[in-house]
Write a protein that holds these residues in place. Structure first.
Motif, PDB file in Angstrom:
ATOM      1  N   PHE A  33       0.863  -1.091   0.001  1.00  0.00           N
ATOM      2  CA  PHE A  33       0.195  -0.069   0.040  1.00  0.00           C
ATOM      3  C   PHE A  33       0.948   1.335  -0.832  1.00  0.00           C
ATOM      4  O   PHE A  33       0.672   2.521   0.474  1.00  0.00           O
ATOM      5  CB  PHE A  33      -1.211  -0.408   1.645  1.00  0.00           C
ATOM      6  N   THR A  34       2.239   1.550  -0.339  1.00  0.00           N
ATOM      7  CA  THR A  34       3.051   2.103  -0.129  1.00  0.00           C
ATOM      8  C   THR A  34       3.286   1.992  -2.501  1.00  0.00           C
ATOM      9  O   THR A  34       3.196   1.232  -3.018  1.00  0.00           O
ATOM     10  CB  THR A  34       4.295   2.226   0.006  1.00  0.00           C
ATOM     11  N   PRO A  35       3.601   3.138  -1.967  1.00  0.00           N
ATOM     12  CA  PRO A  35       3.874   3.778  -3.439  1.00  0.00           C
ATOM     13  C   PRO A  35       5.317   2.769  -4.286  1.00  0.00           C
ATOM     14  O   PRO A  35       5.572   2.821  -5.548  1.00  0.00           O
ATOM     15  CB  PRO A  35       4.615   5.328  -3.576  1.00  0.00           C
ATOM     16  N   ILE A  36       6.061   2.477  -3.368  1.00  0.00           N
ATOM     17  CA  ILE A  36       7.285   2.306  -3.853  1.00  0.00           C
ATOM     18  C   ILE A  36       7.390   0.823  -5.096  1.00  0.00           C
ATOM     19  O   ILE A  36       8.079   0.424  -5.511  1.00  0.00           O
ATOM     20  CB  ILE A  36       7.666   1.444  -2.522  1.00  0.00           C
ATOM     21  N   PRO A  37       6.411  -0.351  -4.329  1.00  0.00           N
ATOM     22  CA  PRO A  37       6.238  -1.554  -5.588  1.00  0.00           C
ATOM     23  C   PRO A  37       6.061  -0.602  -7.027  1.00  0.00           C
ATOM     24  O   PRO A  37       6.087  -1.329  -7.875  1.00  0.00           O
ATOM     25  CB  PRO A  37       5.488  -1.966  -4.824  1.00  0.00           C
ATOM     26  N   TRP A  38       4.735   0.305  -6.623  1.00  0.00           N
ATOM     27  CA  TRP A  38       4.427   0.419  -8.073  1.00  0.00           C
ATOM     28  C   TRP A  38       5.185   1.148  -8.892  1.00  0.00           C
ATOM     29  O   TRP A  38       5.066   1.385  -9.837  1.00  0.00           O
ATOM     30  CB  TRP A  38       2.890   0.875  -7.199  1.00  0.00           C
ATOM     31  N   LYS A  39       6.490   2.021  -8.149  1.00  0.00           N
ATOM     32  CA  LYS A  39       6.919   2.924  -8.518  1.00  0.00           C
ATOM     33  C   LYS A  39       8.285   1.782  -9.094  1.00  0.00           C
ATOM     34  O   LYS A  39       8.566   2.138 -10.303  1.00  0.00           O
ATOM     35  CB  LYS A  39       7.640   3.816  -7.447  1.00  0.00           C
ATOM     36  N   ILE A  40       8.549   0.795  -8.827  1.00  0.00           N
ATOM     37  CA  ILE A  40       9.235   0.035  -8.818  1.00  0.00           C
ATOM     38  C   ILE A  40       8.797  -0.627 -10.412  1.00  0.00           C
ATOM     39  O   ILE A  40       9.576  -0.520 -10.800  1.00  0.00           O
ATOM     40  CB  ILE A  40      10.051  -1.448  -8.303  1.00  0.00           C
ATOM     41  N   LEU A  41       7.511  -0.880 -10.042  1.00  0.00           N
ATOM     42  CA  LEU A  41       6.851  -1.689 -11.821  1.00  0.00           C
ATOM     43  C   LEU A  41       7.129  -0.726 -13.275  1.00  0.00           C
ATOM     44  O   LEU A  41       7.720  -1.357 -13.585  1.00  0.00           O
ATOM     45  CB  LEU A  41       5.285  -1.590 -11.347  1.00  0.00           C
ATOM     46  N   ASP A  42       7.059   0.545 -12.219  1.00  0.00           N
ATOM     47  CA  ASP A  42       6.749   1.365 -13.534  1.00  0.00           C
ATOM     48  C   ASP A  42       8.029   2.188 -14.133  1.00  0.00           C
ATOM     49  O   ASP A  42       7.902   2.010 -15.230  1.00  0.00           O
ATOM     50  CB  ASP A  42       6.221   2.990 -13.009  1.00  0.00           C
ATOM     51  N   GLU A  43       9.464   1.663 -12.854  1.00  0.00           N
ATOM     52  CA  GLU A  43      10.506   2.156 -13.726  1.00  0.00           C
ATOM     53  C   GLU A  43      10.630   1.115 -14.491  1.00  0.00           C
ATOM     54  O   GLU A  43      11.320   0.852 -15.867  1.00  0.00           O
ATOM     55  CB  GLU A  43      11.323   2.091 -12.945  1.00  0.00           C
ATOM     56  N   SER A  44      10.347  -0.259 -14.373  1.00  0.00           N
ATOM     57  CA  SER A  44      10.791  -1.606 -14.957  1.00  0.00           C
ATOM     58  C   SER A  44      10.463  -1.450 -16.192  1.00  0.00           C
ATOM     59  O   SER A  44      10.978  -2.408 -17.392  1.00  0.00           O
ATOM     60  CB  SER A  44      10.917  -2.932 -13.876  1.00  0.00           C
ATOM     61  N   ALA A  45       9.015  -0.939 -16.145  1.00  0.00           N
ATOM     62  CA  ALA A  45       7.976  -1.141 -17.366  1.00  0.00           C
ATOM     63  C   ALA A  45       9.160  -0.235 -18.173  1.00  0.00           C
ATOM     64  O   ALA A  45       9.537  -0.124 -19.482  1.00  0.00           O
ATOM     65  CB  ALA A  45       7.083  -0.533 -17.538  1.00  0.00           C
ATOM     66  N   LYS A  46       9.072   1.216 -18.279  1.00  0.00           N
ATOM     67  CA  LYS A  46      10.450   2.167 -18.819  1.00  0.00           C
ATOM     68  C   LYS A  46      11.420   1.584 -18.879  1.00  0.00           C
ATOM     69  O   LYS A  46      12.431   1.746 -20.108  1.00  0.00           O
ATOM     70  CB  LYS A  46      10.223   3.331 -17.751  1.00  0.00           C
ATOM     71  N   TRP A  47      12.600   0.512 -17.611  1.00  0.00           N
ATOM     72  CA  TRP A  47      13.397   0.478 -18.660  1.00  0.00           C
ATOM     73  C   TRP A  47      13.196  -0.675 -20.046  1.00  0.00           C
ATOM     74  O   TRP A  47      13.959  -0.480 -20.132  1.00  0.00           O
ATOM     75  CB  TRP A  47      14.069  -0.786 -17.474  1.00  0.00           C
ATOM     76  N   THR A  48      12.284  -1.733 -19.005  1.00  0.00           N
ATOM     77  CA  THR A  48      12.109  -2.604 -20.659  1.00  0.00           C
ATOM     78  C   THR A  48      12.165  -2.145 -21.911  1.00  0.00           C
ATOM     79  O   THR A  48      11.685  -2.478 -22.580  1.00  0.00           O
ATOM     80  CB  THR A  48      10.845  -3.560 -20.289  1.00  0.00           C
ATOM     81  N   GLN A  49      10.869  -0.947 -21.889  1.00  0.00           N
ATOM     82  CA  GLN A  49      10.732   0.061 -23.113  1.00  0.00           C
ATOM     83  C   GLN A  49      12.191   0.350 -23.419  1.00  0.00           C
ATOM     84  O   GLN A  49      12.280   0.582 -24.488  1.00  0.00           O
ATOM     85  CB  GLN A  49      10.039   0.753 -22.520  1.00  0.00           C
ATOM     86  N   SER A  50      12.968   0.765 -22.924  1.00  0.00           N
ATOM     87  CA  SER A  50      14.476   1.719 -23.841  1.00  0.00           C
ATOM     88  C   SER A  50      15.458   0.269 -23.105  1.00  0.00           C
ATOM     89  O   SER A  50      16.467   0.608 -24.006  1.00  0.00           O
ATOM     90  CB  SER A  50      14.641   2.562 -22.561  1.00  0.00           C
ATOM     91  N   SER A  51      15.508  -0.537 -22.554  1.00  0.00           N
ATOM     92  CA  SER A  51      16.927  -1.472 -22.620  1.00  0.00           C
ATOM     93  C   SER A  51      16.543  -2.174 -23.976  1.00  0.00           C
ATOM     94  O   SER A  51      15.944  -2.647 -24.047  1.00  0.00           O
ATOM     95  CB  SER A  51      16.997  -2.982 -21.519  1.00  0.00           C
ATOM     96  N   SER A  52      18.136  -2.970 -24.038  1.00  0.00           N
ATOM     97  CA  SER A  52      17.652  -3.934 -25.254  1.00  0.00           C
ATOM     98  C   SER A  52      17.720  -5.283 -24.737  1.00  0.00           C
ATOM     99  O   SER A  52      17.902  -6.200 -25.605  1.00  0.00           O
ATOM    100  CB  SER A  52      18.897  -3.463 -26.292  1.00  0.00           C
ATOM    101  N   PHE A  53      17.349  -5.329 -23.735  1.00  0.00           N
ATOM    102  CA  PHE A  53      17.909  -6.117 -22.851  1.00  0.00           C
ATOM    103  C   PHE A  53      16.100  -7.081 -23.521  1.00  0.00           C
ATOM    104  O   PHE A  53      15.858  -7.105 -22.998  1.00  0.00           O
ATOM    105  CB  PHE A  53      18.030  -6.339 -21.355  1.00  0.00           C
ATOM    106  N   PRO A  54      16.388  -8.326 -23.756  1.00  0.00           N
ATOM    107  CA  PRO A  54      17.376  -9.310 -24.312  1.00  0.00           C
ATOM    108  C   PRO A  54      17.296  -8.843 -25.673  1.00  0.00           C
ATOM    109  O   PRO A  54      17.731 -10.348 -26.329  1.00  0.00           O
ATOM    110  CB  PRO A  54      17.087 -11.232 -23.843  1.00  0.00           C
TER     111      PRO A  54
END
Lengths: 255, 398, 276, 745
Positions: D23-44
């Motif tokens: 119920f804190t924003p932290i996990p959601w922020k982490i998800l959002d950031e990882s969404a952005k990361w997968t959107q910009s990262s070349s991996f895999p």
């Protein structure tokens, strides 16, 4: 940045098109579209701009043909691909009317491809691979798309960005008409493609699009494409709305 | 059935499963170029599979609905089997969907950036939720295994899960209505393909409703079919005659309603929707091999005839006839799904477009068979080690 | 997805759709969570025996769940919904009020298929008899049908003296290799002595102050019940007249299981001893 | 009450925290950031992302001239500084806006030209054909040179030939000088669809070495015999102008009449397509002449006056010849009704200026000499020789050497010899220059000129493409954009022009320029090259040539940077040089004056009428096999991987190994659309893929020529069968039509 609302579109004079393919190559080179591997076909390749040959359905020697360069038709009214994308990976830029795919958000479900009546969307079936070293010649303004996502023509949106940056650097609020043209338009040796702001009533593209000889593909679907075609030939104009079953269909170029 | 014989029966399926796993591995690591799908056939045999198994798996929701909501206790005899079938179908469908998308690691983006206007969003949300429901429904069946039941925690869990079953059945029914419909809507909204496009009732095209009804029709038929097949193979009586008869009546009357609505829909489409687009409806049936026979077969041979047999022959006809009719109903639904996916995509949309066909690659077929093998194996294991048919012991007297 | 995630809009459709989604998720996970919490409570509060019986009873075929009052002919058709616990059954108390005297009048010994029914014993549906001793303790043993079925089913595992039994809970077990058969406890109470096959009884139980044995079968109910149970066993054995014969000249074999080793006895015993 | 914390309490704490965490924003922020990361990262995925140019954003433009074919289009190379490597890389190509020849556009090949440096078929090191003839193995450059020198010295009875597909460049003059110094050196020019060799013009027009081009833009009627005018023939600028002239200009709208059996792109788009039977184009031309002469539509008196053999002579005359080609008679041959022939003739003659073009297509090569004479005769009848909108002579473009003006100087330079004129089996050492004419030449046509017992073929190419694959040695030269050179007048252009192909990028150290090759070979042979250029580098030679052009003081110069044109006379030499080396272009605007000559309609030596047997009719079972292809077919530029967009990833171009047939013809042969079939000729057979095209003439097979486009995984040295291998090469080195049969494979 640009305060004025624009609606970019193009008019393609199919009577001029000789199907030389310059637009296709210019598009691929500009947008860093990888060459298809040896087992790619005209059904799996990526040709954001693709020229189709159509004919009047008659036999030798009455056969007449026409070339239709077809890229994303930039539907203005409820683009079919926008509403079907499950994750908003297709966006319509309100300021320019450009329908743009966001490949980095695309999960590759390909529903948009099924939804597009113009078959203007392409899937990256392969990893983007260039021959050794050739990737150094890629356009630095355009990012690569990875395997497994859908891409399509976005009217060389990066060129608009560049034009805007240039305008901003020169202290102008608006770009000048002609400063921004997509690669295919620039490349056409027959000058068959006219590009511009359809809302600008002084523009050539507006004038041409309003002519009686201008038409759009599958207007009956109500998608309101911003790509117009023009031809003096009656049968060519009729092709746009013709029931595919009533014509013998597309013919591959055989020369 | 002796263990040895069971194993020997499972071996071919396990081989299929392994081949399928290899094909899936290829598709995931090398990409979808391993398939014969292309830019035109953006959807191939896998989407057909997804739509089909989800329709066949509808027995789970529909039986659950009848048992827990409508309190038709007779059908408790097949509810466990229905849940297992549903679980297999849905998990298989989701598995294949994950292989089918180009970037499986991004599949969760649909939840993250949902576009609520997309039928696919609705489908994704609903089937994931429904798979969760089915898993929770399947869990007590597993926990009820004689060995597992010895463990107190499992026993308690099984007992408590059983108590919440009506709630889950309700949620499942709600979800199923939506995603079965959305799967229909998936193609019904494609204005690009006049062949699939249907006009809307409220915000959904008519295929939305047709798919719900056809799924409800397919579910019981498929349960009837599988129950009969399993009872033949295991040489056991699994459910009483009355259950067969009831299932036959259900799987006859719903298809009849479906056939009626489908006919009305087809006529409306032929005479109103398509002409409004400036096309001739019959022109879609000019492309061999998908000529008019396909419509005839779908509606009459696979629709009207078996449903009449099932309704009126329920008490009189031999089981073989009922089962054959149920099989026909299932075929009808499969054919409908085939028409909606493959035929739709094969038809040209523009004048300078071509009619196209495609042949699935071995990877696609293997992945397809993977789901079948997976289903057979899960079902067989469940049948062997879990109690799928409560009436079985009672009726198991030759 | 969530208000502070990129791309979220407050459009009506969006909000409705997501609200429904969250509701569905809440219901699924909520009810699952409730089930988990309840199960945890069940485990800690020792309701396990009750649950085990509940689960077992639930899975019994209806045929096995016929109400005792159907045996006595008092009602036409009734399936027990109360876990064979007549003490809290409304139907039972209603019927008892009317026919109180019927059972008491029965005195004779009968022996269906050669199984002797003791008139001074009360029978539990789990195939045990209960005999009230003069010292108010209750002697518990296997009824003749169960005795014959379990003849060669290994050793009895009896509870320790001093442990408590509950009606329809596990009484004791028969263990044979890896498999185990549970015998239901017919009564509540504390185990005061243990016996065995040789002793003629298995357990002696002190029921405490209020021993309510209304749920046990007695008198005229026993014979039809036993007949029905034999019939049930025949079904389970697949008796169709040409192969398996339960009875040798009308009398049940002493060791039925040994006579038909090819059958799945584990399952049959579980069925007969109401362990699904 | 105990204060110790039990394990249970710990679990409670952890569990509670986990639930609270949600119920804190932290996990959601982490998800959002990882969404952005997968959107910009070349991996895999996307293993090439890292290789993407690390541009610092600085974009510059370099101007040069395209040398992928002789058409001299101006090229603007978009360059980006690669921050990672500190080098400059080409990241885009466009035509130089306003370029007088290119017209600001490029063809498809040219637009992808910058990728050619990394072409998978690029040859990195000198290589030698292995003993088994199947592969190439690296060889030291010195060893290669000494072997070539040895072969030249030993080529006693064979000649030493250099095959130059792009003549008149400065390097061409160097070749000719070198060959001129050898006693057995010949300088060979292969046939091309663009050029009109002086052998043709001299014979018919008697113009003494003057070079001709077509002034198409000023024509009102173009009669094209099988020339792909709308499909890459001629310069891009001319094509743009033709496009414009066909749409606008009111009454003077340009009309194009295409006469050929092939439903070519030009035929499809022409104002009129006259589908004559294969090989009967000349008959059609003579029938047109028949109509013109008989209906007195041309100036008979002038024709009599200006030509040697128009009529009246005792022996054969043109009039006598065309007697036999009445429209009625030709209608039979060509399959075109007589009145349509007459109409075409009348239209051509009335809508003057008219011009008859007869280049042929890049795959099928030029027409036979007799046919060319017939077409040239039609031009003479139309009065199109030397007139605006007709066939115009170009003023000479000076070469780099002092004495080479006027016609070729045999004393110093080897003469230009057409491949057809080289005796069969006469070449001992063949050196193939890497430049491309844009047209293909079948290897057999070259091979038959090679000495049968001993020959050595050396290729100075950058790519293992085209005829280089048949070489014994490949000595890699710097690739396009890496080599300094020049581009003389495009072969079909009406006016002389000159541009420099300046080097934009440094080439690899292993690449040796053709000039260095000549210098080293001549030094080893102790041959003294003329004009002391042994010490010159290419740039000095180019400068010499520019000086000579400058000294003529005529024409205008296009400045690529500004897009403006200036008169040459207004410039200083250094300004001129800078403009040229900055991607500019010198262009003459005045045609050469024609000497008063006597035209010849018939072959001057044999004085016999054309005598061509047309292939048998389709109904006799024989089918005419005709190779088709677009400009650059068979070259590295056409097999550029990105060209797969046209050949493979769309059906815009028929890929190699494919033939197109009319369904009637195909079905008669028992074929179906899309099946494999076998084409049989006297020269062999080949398995091909069949495409049905109802626009194709029944009884013909159109066979696509050229490489399959190289995919990124294409391996070096992989050769493919070409349909040209089974085409019949005539004695005059033409291969337009071959009788063939087709059957299911």
């Amino acid at each position: 940045m640009s305060a004025k609302r624009a609606k970019y579109g193009m008019v393609i004079d199919v009577d001029r098109c000789t199907g030389c393919g310059a637009c296709m190559i210019a598009c691929a080179a500009e947008n860093n579209v990888p060459p298809g591997p040896a087992d790619s076909t005209d059904r799996t390749g990526i040709t954001l701009m693709r020229i189709y040959r159509a004919d009047n359905g008659k036999d030798f020697p009455e056969n007449e043909s026409v070339f239709f360069p077809v890229s994303c038709q930039q539907c203005d009214h409820h683009p079919p691909c926008v509403s079907v994308c499950p994750q908003n990976a297709v966006e319509v830029d309100a300021a320019t009317g450009i329908v743009a795919q966001i490949p980095v958000r695309c999960l590759g479900c390909r529903y948009c491809m099924a939804a597009c009546p113009y078959h203007a969307r392409y899937f990256n079936w392969w990893d983007p691979v260039w021959p050794e070293g050739m990737e150094r010649e890629l356009n630095p303004d355009v990012s690569l798309r990875m395997r497994g996502v859908v891409e399509k023509c976005n009217l060389c949106f990066h060129r608009l960005q560049t034009a805007r940056e240039k305008a901003a650097a020169e202290g102008r609020a608006e770009i000048i008409a002609g400063e921004y043209v997509p690669a295919c338009v620039e490349a056409c040796p027959a000058a068959a493609i006219t590009f511009g702001d359809l809302l600008d009533e002084e523009s050539e593209v507006h004038r041409l699009s309003q002519r009686g000889e201008s038409f759009r593909l599958l207007e009956r679907l109500g998608t309101g494409p911003k790509v117009y075609y023009t031809s003096e030939r009656e049968w060519v104009r009729a092709l746009a709305e013709k029931d595919p079953a009533s014509t013998p269909g597309r013919t591959a170029a055989t020369d | 059935m002796p263990f040895g014989k069971f194993v020997s029966l499972m071996i071919p399926w396990t081989i299929l499963l392994l081949i399928g796993m290899y094909a899936i591995f290829l598709c995931l690591t090398k990409g979808l170029n391993q398939t014969n799908m292309d830019n035109r056939f953006a959807f191939g045999v896998w989407i057909f599979l997804d739509l089909s198994v989800i329709a066949l798996g509808a027995g789970a929701f529909f039986t659950g609905f009848l048992v827990y909501i409508m309190k038709r206790d007779e059908l408790r005899a097949v509810i466990n089997s229905a849940v297992v079938l549903g679980f297999i179908c849905y998990s298989g469908a989701i598995l294949i969907l994950m292989v089918d998308v180009g970037q499986p690691l991004r599949a969760w983006f649909t939840f993250w950036h949902p576009n609520i206007h997309s039928m696919l969003t609705e489908v994704t949300f609903c089937i994931t939720c429904y798979l969760a429901v089915l898993s929770v429904e399947y869990a007590p069946l597993v926990l009820k295994n004689k060995k597992l039941k010895e463990i107190p925690a499992f026993l308690a869990m099984e007992y408590e899960l059983h108590r919440i079953m009506p709630v889950l059945a309700g949620v499942g029914t709600f979800l199923s209505f939506f995603h079965q419909g959305s799967l229909g809507g998936l193609f019904g909204v494609l204005q690009a393909h006049p062949f699939a496009f249907r006009e809307g009732l409220a915000i959904w095209p008519t295929t939305f409703f047709l798919f719900i009804i056809s799924a409800a029709a397919a579910g019981p038929s498929f349960i009837l079919l599988t129950t009969w097949i399993v009872s033949r193979i295991s040489r056991k009586r699994l459910v009483s005659e009355s259950v067969y008869t009831l299932l036959a009546r259900i799987s006859g009357s719903i298809p009849l309603v479906y056939v009626l609505l489908k006919s009305i829909d087809t006529f409306t489409w032929l005479n109103r929707t398509v002409p409004q687009m400036g096309l001739s409806g019959m022109s879609f049936f000019l492309w061999a091999p998908f000529n008019i026979w396909i419509l005839f077969v779908e509606i009459i041979v696979f629709g009207l005839i078996p449903s009449l047999l099932l309704i009126f022959g329920g008490g009189r006809l031999r089981a073989g006839w009922l089962v054959a009719s149920a099989a026909l109903v299932c075929c009808g639904i499969l054919l409908n799904r085939f028409v909606m996916t493959i035929q739709t995509l094969s038809l040209p949309t523009m004048a300078f477009d071509r009619f196209m066909l495609y042949t699935p690659s071995w990877q696609e077929i293997s992945a397809f068979l993977f789901v079948v093998a997976y289903g057979v194996i899960i079902y067989s294991l469940s049948f062997r080690y879990l109690r799928l048919f409560p009436q079985e012991t009672e009726l198991d007297r030759n | 997805m969530l208000p502070w995630i990129y791309g979220f809009t407050w459009q009506t459709g969006n909000v409705i759709f997501l609200s429904i989604f969250y509701c569905v998720v809440a219901v699924i996970f909520g009810s699952f969570g409730i089930a988990v919490i309840r199960a945890y409570r069940d485990l800690t509060s020792g309701r396990l025996n009750e649950i085990r019986w509940h689960v077992d009873f639930d899975d019994l075929p209806e045929f096995a769940k016929t109400c005792r009052h159907v045996f006595s002919g008092e009602i036409e058709y009734q399936v027990c919904r109360n876990g064979f616990d007549c003490r809290s059954c409304k139907t039972h108390s209603g019927i008892i009020g009317v026919h109180m005297g019927a059972n008491a009048s029965y005195t004779g010994n009968e022996s269906p298929s050669g199984l002797t029914i003791q008139s001074d014993c009360m029978y539990h549906r789990g195939h045990t008899w209960v005999h009230r001793e003069s010292d108010r303790t209750l002697t518990i043993g296997l009824d003749p049908l169960a005795e014959r079925l379990l003849w060669s089913r290994g050793k009895a595992e009896l509870p320790e003296v001093g442990s408590r039994l509950h009606v329809n809970g596990a009484g004791w077990y028969f263990r044979n290799g890896g498999s185990r058969v549970r015998v239901l406890s017919p009564v509540d109470g504390e185990v005061v002595a243990v016996g065995g096959r040789d002793e003629g009884f298995y357990l002696k139980v002190n029921p405490g102050d209020d021993s309510d044995l209304r749920h046990l079968l007695k008198g005229t109910e026993v014979y039809p019940w036993m007949t029905r149970e034999i019939e049930r066993l025949e079904i389970l054995l697949g008796a169709d007249g040409d192969g398996i014969n339960l009875a040798d000249g009308g009398v049940l074999l002493d060791d039925v299981a040994a006579s038909y080793p090819e059958l799945n006895w584990e399952n049959i015993l579980a069925q007969m001893l109401l362990e699904s | 009450m105990s204060h110790t914390i039990s394990r249970r309490d710990w679990l409670k704490l952890v569990g509670g925290s986990a639930i609270g965490f949600v119920f804190t924003p932290i996990p959601w922020k982490i998800l959002d950031e990882s969404a952005k990361w997968t959107q910009s990262s070349s991996f895999p995925y996307g293993r090439h992302r890292e290789a993407h140019l690390q541009s610092d954003g600085r974009i510059s433009f370099r101007y040069t001239t395209c040398t992928l074919c002789p058409m001299a289009c101006g090229v603007r190379v978009r360059c980006a500084a690669d921050g990672g490597r500190g080098s400059l890389e080409a990241v885009g190509m466009t035509g130089t806006p306003g370029h007088p020849i290119g017209g600001g556009s490029l063809c498809a090949m040219g637009l992808a030209g910058h990728f050619l440096r990394y072409h998978p078929d690029r040859v990195g090191n000198p290589v030698k054909r292995t003993i088994d003839k199947r592969r190439f193995a690296p060889v030291p450059y010195d060893e290669a040179i000494s072997n070539v020198v040895l072969a030249i010295s030993a080529s006693g009875n064979g000649s030493v030939a250099i095959l130059d597909s792009h003549p008149d460049r400065t390097i061409s003059y160097v070749y000719r000088d070198f060959l001129g110094k050898l006693k057995n050196g010949i300088y060979v020019i292969p046939p091309s669809c663009d050029s009109m060799p002086t052998t043709v013009t001299d014979r018919s027009l008697n113009t003494g070495g003057l070079e001709f081009g077509y002034d198409l833009i000023n024509s009102r009627t173009i009669v094209s015999f099988g020339t792909p005018i709308l499909d890459g023939w001629g310069t891009q600028g001319q094509f743009g102008s033709i496009s414009e002239a066909r749409r606008h200009r009111g009454q003077d709208k340009l009309r194009l009449i295409q006469i050929e059996p092939i439903h070519s792109r030009t035929a499809q788009l022409a104002d009129e397509w006259i589908p004559v039977r294969p090989g009967t184009e000349y008959a059609f031309a003579l029938a047109m002449a028949h109509v013109m002469v008989h209906e007195k539509l041309c100036d008979i008196d002038r024709l009599r006056r200006d030509s040697k053999d128009f009529d009246g002579l005792a022996g054969n005359s043109f009039v006598r010849l065309i007697e036999r080609f009445s429209p009625k008679c030709v209608a039979e041959m060509t399959g075109i009704p007589a009145d349509r022939i007459a109409a075409a003739a009348k239209e051509t003659v009335t809508r003057r200026p008219s011009v008859v073009v007869f280049g042929g297509n890049p795959a099928s090569g030029p027409f036979r000499p007799e046919e060319q004479a017939a077409f040239m005769g039609l031009n003479i009848l139309l009065g199109s020789i030397g007139t605006r909108g007709g066939l115009v002579a170009r003023r000479e473009l000076p070469g780099p050497f002092p004495a080479s003006h006027g016609s070729d100087n045999p004393g110093h330079l080897a003469v230009k010899t057409q491949l057809a004129d080289v005796p069969d089996g006469s070449i001992g050492v063949l050196i193939i220059d890497g430049a491309d004419s844009g047209s293909i030449v079948p290897w057999q046509a070259i091979q038959r000129k090679l000495s049968a017992d001993r020959h050595l073929v050396v290729s100075l190419t950058s790519y293992l493409a085209g005829n280089s694959v048949n070489a014994d040695y490949i000595l890699p030269s710097p690739a396009y954009l890496e080599m300094s050179g020049d581009v003389p007048t495009p072969p079909s252009a009406p006016f002389a022009s000159y541009s420099l192909a300046s080097r934009v990028f440094p080439g690899p150290a292993t690449a040796v320029s053709p000039l260095d090759f000549v210098k080293r070979t001549s030094a080893a042979l102790s041959v003294r090259l003329g004009y002391r250029y042994q010490s010159y580098d290419m740039e000095s030679l180019l400068r010499k040539r520019a000086e000579k052009i400058f000294s003529r003081g005529i024409g205008r110069v296009f400045n690529a940077e500004t897009g403006e044109n200036e008169k040459l006379t207004a410039l200083s030499l250094s300004q001129f040089w800078n403009m040229l080396s900055g991607g500019g272009c010198w262009i003459d605007e005045v045609p050469a004056k024609l000497p008063t000559t006597r035209f010849a309609f018939l072959d001057s030596e044999s004085r016999t009428p054309v005598n061509i047997t047309s292939p048998k009719r389709a109904d006799s079972g024989e089918i005419a096999l005709m190779p088709v292809g677009t400009r650059g077919i068979g070259t590295a530029a056409q097999s550029n991987p990105i060209m797969s967009k046209l050949n493979r990833e769309s059906d815009l171009r028929m890929p190699a190994g494919t033939v197109s047939l009319n369904p009637v013809t195909g079905e008669a042969a028992g074929l179906k659309d899309g099946v494999k079939a076998r084409v049989l000729t006297t020269a062999g057979s080949m398995t091909v893929k069949v495409r049905f095209d109802r626009s194709a003439m029944p009884g013909t097979i159109l066979a696509a020529v050229g490489d399959l486009t190289g995919g990124s995984e294409r391996t070096n040295g992989e050769t493919q069968d070409s349909i040209l291998q089974i085409c019949k090469i005539e004695n005059d080195s033409t291969w337009r039509i071959t009788n063939a049969a087709i059957e299911p494979a």
